[in-house]
Design a protein around this motif. Structure first.
Motif, PDB file in Angstrom:
ATOM      1  N   ASP A 199       0.740  -1.115   0.285  1.00 10.69           N
ATOM      2  CA  ASP A 199       0.531   0.099  -0.163  1.00 10.69           C
ATOM      3  C   ASP A 199       1.081   1.279  -0.225  1.00 10.69           C
ATOM      4  O   ASP A 199      -0.174   2.309  -0.735  1.00 10.69           O
ATOM      5  CB  ASP A 199      -1.093  -0.303   1.339  1.00 10.69           C
ATOM      6  CG  ASP A 199      -2.212  -0.822   1.061  1.00 10.69           C
ATOM      7  OD1 ASP A 199      -2.446  -1.459   0.635  1.00 10.69           O
ATOM      8  OD2 ASP A 199      -1.890  -1.664   2.583  1.00 10.69           O
ATOM      9  N   THR A 200       2.137   1.117   0.669  1.00 10.71           N
ATOM     10  CA  THR A 200       2.659   2.127   0.258  1.00 10.71           C
ATOM     11  C   THR A 200       4.244   1.636   0.300  1.00 10.71           C
ATOM     12  O   THR A 200       4.708   0.269   0.245  1.00 10.71           O
ATOM     13  CB  THR A 200       2.312   3.110   1.723  1.00 10.71           C
ATOM     14  OG1 THR A 200       2.932   4.028   1.976  1.00 10.71           O
ATOM     15  CG2 THR A 200       3.162   2.284   3.125  1.00 10.71           C
ATOM     16  N   VAL A 201       5.429   2.697   0.830  1.00 10.68           N
ATOM     17  CA  VAL A 201       6.925   2.456   0.284  1.00 10.68           C
ATOM     18  C   VAL A 201       7.362   3.079   1.294  1.00 10.68           C
ATOM     19  O   VAL A 201       6.977   4.478   1.300  1.00 10.68           O
ATOM     20  CB  VAL A 201       7.042   2.628  -1.187  1.00 10.68           C
ATOM     21  CG1 VAL A 201       7.180   3.819  -1.497  1.00 10.68           C
ATOM     22  CG2 VAL A 201       8.204   1.656  -1.387  1.00 10.68           C
ATOM     23  N   MET A 202       8.283   3.050   2.003  1.00  8.92           N
ATOM     24  CA  MET A 202       9.253   3.980   2.726  1.00  8.92           C
ATOM     25  C   MET A 202      10.513   3.965   2.263  1.00  8.92           C
ATOM     26  O   MET A 202      11.092   2.794   1.639  1.00  8.92           O
ATOM     27  CB  MET A 202       9.084   3.922   4.881  1.00  8.92           C
ATOM     28  CG  MET A 202       8.456   3.892   4.986  1.00  8.92           C
ATOM     29  SD  MET A 202       8.049   3.398   6.469  1.00  8.92           S
ATOM     30  CE  MET A 202       9.326   3.229   7.270  1.00  8.92           C
ATOM     31  N   ILE A 223       5.732  -1.427   2.359  1.00 14.30           N
ATOM     32  CA  ILE A 223       4.039  -1.875   3.590  1.00 14.30           C
ATOM     33  C   ILE A 223       3.582  -2.040   2.606  1.00 14.30           C
ATOM     34  O   ILE A 223       2.043  -1.902   2.340  1.00 14.30           O
ATOM     35  CB  ILE A 223       4.222  -1.114   3.975  1.00 14.30           C
ATOM     36  CG1 ILE A 223       5.806  -0.252   4.219  1.00 14.30           C
ATOM     37  CG2 ILE A 223       3.669  -0.663   5.331  1.00 14.30           C
ATOM     38  CD1 ILE A 223       6.832  -0.689   5.919  1.00 14.30           C
ATOM     39  N   LEU A 224       2.390  -3.608   3.313  1.00 13.08           N
ATOM     40  CA  LEU A 224       1.120  -3.636   3.807  1.00 13.08           C
ATOM     41  C   LEU A 224       0.522  -3.942   5.028  1.00 13.08           C
ATOM     42  O   LEU A 224       0.601  -3.834   5.186  1.00 13.08           O
ATOM     43  CB  LEU A 224       1.187  -5.067   2.788  1.00 13.08           C
ATOM     44  CG  LEU A 224      -0.432  -5.466   3.034  1.00 13.08           C
ATOM     45  CD1 LEU A 224      -1.044  -4.528   2.072  1.00 13.08           C
ATOM     46  CD2 LEU A 224      -0.188  -7.444   2.701  1.00 13.08           C
ATOM     47  N   GLY A 225      -0.478  -2.376   4.526  1.00 13.48           N
ATOM     48  CA  GLY A 225      -0.877  -2.376   5.814  1.00 13.48           C
ATOM     49  C   GLY A 225      -2.500  -2.990   6.340  1.00 13.48           C
ATOM     50  O   GLY A 225      -3.673  -2.913   5.056  1.00 13.48           O
ATOM     51  N   ASP A 226      -1.882  -4.168   6.491  1.00  9.60           N
ATOM     52  CA  ASP A 226      -2.849  -5.210   6.697  1.00  9.60           C
ATOM     53  C   ASP A 226      -3.670  -5.793   7.877  1.00  9.60           C
ATOM     54  O   ASP A 226      -4.287  -6.773   8.529  1.00  9.60           O
ATOM     55  CB  ASP A 226      -3.178  -6.543   6.229  1.00  9.60           C
ATOM     56  CG  ASP A 226      -2.029  -7.239   6.000  1.00  9.60           C
ATOM     57  OD1 ASP A 226      -1.447  -7.034   7.213  1.00  9.60           O
ATOM     58  OD2 ASP A 226      -2.160  -8.181   5.924  1.00  9.60           O
ATOM     59  N   ARG A 243      -2.256  -1.404  11.090  1.00 11.42           N
ATOM     60  CA  ARG A 243      -0.738  -1.884  11.130  1.00 11.42           C
ATOM     61  C   ARG A 243      -0.158  -2.648  10.476  1.00 11.42           C
ATOM     62  O   ARG A 243      -0.926  -3.066   9.144  1.00 11.42           O
ATOM     63  CB  ARG A 243      -0.933  -2.867  12.434  1.00 11.42           C
ATOM     64  CG  ARG A 243       1.228  -3.020  12.477  1.00 11.42           C
ATOM     65  CD  ARG A 243       1.389  -4.377  13.768  1.00 11.42           C
ATOM     66  NE  ARG A 243       2.553  -5.471  13.909  1.00 11.42           N
ATOM     67  CZ  ARG A 243       2.199  -6.128  14.529  1.00 11.42           C
ATOM     68  NH1 ARG A 243       1.855  -6.540  16.083  1.00 11.42           N
ATOM     69  NH2 ARG A 243       3.948  -6.819  14.597  1.00 11.42           N
ATOM     70  N   GLY A 244       0.754  -1.780   9.630  1.00 11.57           N
ATOM     71  CA  GLY A 244       1.703  -2.702   8.486  1.00 11.57           C
ATOM     72  C   GLY A 244       2.739  -3.514   8.546  1.00 11.57           C
ATOM     73  O   GLY A 244       3.124  -4.115  10.136  1.00 11.57           O
ATOM     74  N   VAL A 245       3.001  -4.403   7.833  1.00 10.87           N
ATOM     75  CA  VAL A 245       3.462  -5.630   7.699  1.00 10.87           C
ATOM     76  C   VAL A 245       4.722  -5.034   6.435  1.00 10.87           C
ATOM     77  O   VAL A 245       4.202  -4.865   5.142  1.00 10.87           O
ATOM     78  CB  VAL A 245       2.690  -7.019   7.385  1.00 10.87           C
ATOM     79  CG1 VAL A 245       3.896  -8.316   6.822  1.00 10.87           C
ATOM     80  CG2 VAL A 245       2.001  -6.917   8.313  1.00 10.87           C
TER      81      VAL A 245
END
Length: 80
Positions: free
Chosen positions: A16-19, A32-35, A44-46
């Motif tokens: 869902d996002t990238v840091m 990161i996948l927020g699930d 919380r992201g994984v």
């Protein structure tokens, strides 16, 4: 370049996002996948994938992505 990969790798991962972090000319991209729903309503992201690239190579990737956006996405022109 010839590219081999196993079936699991070819399936890819979802994020869902990238840091982005940089140190010493090397970029680390954490996808990161927020699930995981938390009791307080937050998500919380994984970490689904981590990629390391030289900053110069990341700039090339940026330019390629920009080119695709400008060519294929409505409203993808400069200043959007």
């Amino acid at each position: 370049m010839t590219l081999d990969s196993d079936v699991q790798t070819r399936m890819g991962v979802h994020a869902d996002t990238v840091m982005l972090h940089e140190k010493g000319g090397v970029a680390r991209l954490d996808f990161i996948l927020g699930d995981i729903p938390m009791e307080d309503g937050e998500i919380r992201g994984v970490l689904s994938s981590r990629v390391f690239m030289a900053v110069d190579d990341l700039k090339i990737l940026r330019d390629e992505i920009d080119g695709l956006i400008h060519a294929h996405v409505p409203g993808g022109s400069e200043g959007d």
